[in-house]
Design an enzyme around this catalytic site. Sequence first.
Site, PDB file in Angstrom:
ATOM      1  N   ASP A  67      -4.804  -6.594   6.123  1.00  0.00           N
ATOM      2  CA  ASP A  67      -5.888  -5.731   5.701  1.00  0.00           C
ATOM      3  C   ASP A  67      -7.515  -7.541   4.871  1.00  0.00           C
ATOM      4  O   ASP A  67      -8.626  -7.268   5.486  1.00  0.00           O
ATOM      5  CB  ASP A  67      -6.054  -5.154   4.660  1.00  0.00           C
ATOM      6  CG  ASP A  67      -7.500  -3.989   3.971  1.00  0.00           C
ATOM      7  OD1 ASP A  67      -7.832  -3.996   5.143  1.00  0.00           O
ATOM      8  OD2 ASP A  67      -6.953  -3.593   2.738  1.00  0.00           O
ATOM      9  N   TYR A 107       1.504  -1.417   0.041  1.00  0.00           N
ATOM     10  CA  TYR A 107       0.305   0.212  -0.232  1.00  0.00           C
ATOM     11  C   TYR A 107       0.687   1.164   0.164  1.00  0.00           C
ATOM     12  O   TYR A 107       0.358   2.483  -0.560  1.00  0.00           O
ATOM     13  CB  TYR A 107      -0.999   0.362   1.208  1.00  0.00           C
ATOM     14  CG  TYR A 107      -2.014  -0.454   1.303  1.00  0.00           C
ATOM     15  CD1 TYR A 107      -2.362  -1.902   0.140  1.00  0.00           C
ATOM     16  CD2 TYR A 107      -3.127  -1.089   2.480  1.00  0.00           C
ATOM     17  CE1 TYR A 107      -2.684  -3.437   0.482  1.00  0.00           C
ATOM     18  CE2 TYR A 107      -3.951  -2.333   1.948  1.00  0.00           C
ATOM     19  CZ  TYR A 107      -4.305  -2.884   1.481  1.00  0.00           C
ATOM     20  OH  TYR A 107      -5.181  -4.386   0.827  1.00  0.00           O
ATOM     21  N   ASP A 149     -10.916  -8.794   7.181  1.00  0.00           N
ATOM     22  CA  ASP A 149     -12.421  -8.739   6.605  1.00  0.00           C
ATOM     23  C   ASP A 149     -13.025 -10.657   6.977  1.00  0.00           C
ATOM     24  O   ASP A 149     -14.128 -10.112   7.300  1.00  0.00           O
ATOM     25  CB  ASP A 149     -12.529  -7.734   5.353  1.00  0.00           C
ATOM     26  CG  ASP A 149     -12.869  -7.078   5.103  1.00  0.00           C
ATOM     27  OD1 ASP A 149     -12.649  -5.919   6.245  1.00  0.00           O
ATOM     28  OD2 ASP A 149     -13.792  -6.061   4.209  1.00  0.00           O
ATOM     29  N   LYS A 200       3.964 -15.069   2.582  1.00  0.00           N
ATOM     30  CA  LYS A 200       3.400 -16.013   1.485  1.00  0.00           C
ATOM     31  C   LYS A 200       5.195 -16.234   1.030  1.00  0.00           C
ATOM     32  O   LYS A 200       5.245 -15.636   0.805  1.00  0.00           O
ATOM     33  CB  LYS A 200       3.094 -15.071   0.413  1.00  0.00           C
ATOM     34  CG  LYS A 200       3.081 -15.809  -0.755  1.00  0.00           C
ATOM     35  CD  LYS A 200       1.454 -17.166  -0.249  1.00  0.00           C
ATOM     36  CE  LYS A 200       1.297 -17.363  -1.495  1.00  0.00           C
ATOM     37  NZ  LYS A 200       0.613 -18.960  -1.505  1.00  0.00           N
TER      38      LYS A 200
END
Length: 362
Positions: A247, A141, A251, A191
């Site tokens: 992020d 980001y 959710d 990852k």
Amino acid sequence: MYKIASLPGDGIGVEIIPEAIKALKAIGERFGHEFSFTEALVGGAAYDAVGHPLPAETLELCRNSDAVLLGAIGGPKWDELPVHLRPEVGALLPLRKELGLYANLRPCILFPGLIKASTLKEEVISGVDLLVIRELTGGLYFGEKKREPLPGGGEKATDILSYSTFEIERIVRFAYRAARRRRNILCSVDKANVLESSRLWRETVTELAREYPDVETTHMYVDNCSMQLIRNPRQFDVIVTENMFGDILTDEASMLTGSIGMLPSASIGGTVALFEPAHGSAPDIAGLNKANPLATILSAAMMLRYSFDLEQEARVIEQAIHQILDQGYRTPDLMEEGMTMLGTSAMGDLVAAAIEDQKENK
Ligand code: NAD
């Protein structure tokens, strides 16, 4: 006197922030604290009023406050603006960076009264109590973004994902300290099978784990974690991960609690912390008095706990919410058969009243 900057923002932000303020005022009444609220523009609302989503006065107000309470920002109206003026990129990210908020805490706790509100089976989610710690000022980001035309037509778009050892160590140490106050289990999510930044992340965590032998450390790939959160969420205590993975995973994790409208967050790291619900501005229900204000009210409870060290007061807010949910009151996102449906402001009124009602038991 606690000075709070209140930034409602856009969409349902303007509906949920007043409900959190009601709860804080009720706490002030009950415990004899004085909270002062100064409102400022942020996001699309600020762009419309003064031409920038993060006006200098708003940033200055935040810097000079004891804590910041943020609603949500963004919406379709501002989606076509140049990227640096869009609410999320032009306000939210710089606000986090300028205030040095590198750690985002998202506690994911199932209120027993809501066990049937989740789309998941009761036996899977019963007793869920986990904390996701998301790195907030690095990664994709914040990396360089660019677009280049291609000679044969079309374009190439690039977003850079980078992390330094310092950034990883800082958030992972924070997560270890949090795990020590809980059940001493830390799962680091990356990852590392594909990404170089994740390989550095994993090596750094492995190195730091030696300093925290009392904490059980595990590593998990993000794709597996997204599956495990639904398969067996009780295996998790503290999850630490980079910005974008956090992020997305939070959710998903919000559904363990019944609704994204139940997930609060605290962003910590600098001298002033920021508290906001984990959800966005929900343009689809904005202005309809349908938004669930509980994530924002729970974020206000986190403010009392983390910024003002008022643990008892934070618990009183959480207890008031327990009580109201147990009595069967629900906003539309949590609605089940046999329950009483309330709008945003009525739910906020009930929480404030429940805080006041407990006065005698002080
Ligand atoms: P969203 O979280 O706003 O909404 C997703 C879904 O959840 C919608 O159906 C919405 O109605 C529902 N929802 C969200 N909060 C709710 C609440 N309190 N009560 C009941 N239902 C609720 O995500 P989105 O639709 O992807 O994004 C909408 C806008 O918000 C976009 O502009 C996005 O960039 C922005 N956004 C802002 C933040 C922030 O301010 N921190 C975070 C995420 C998204």
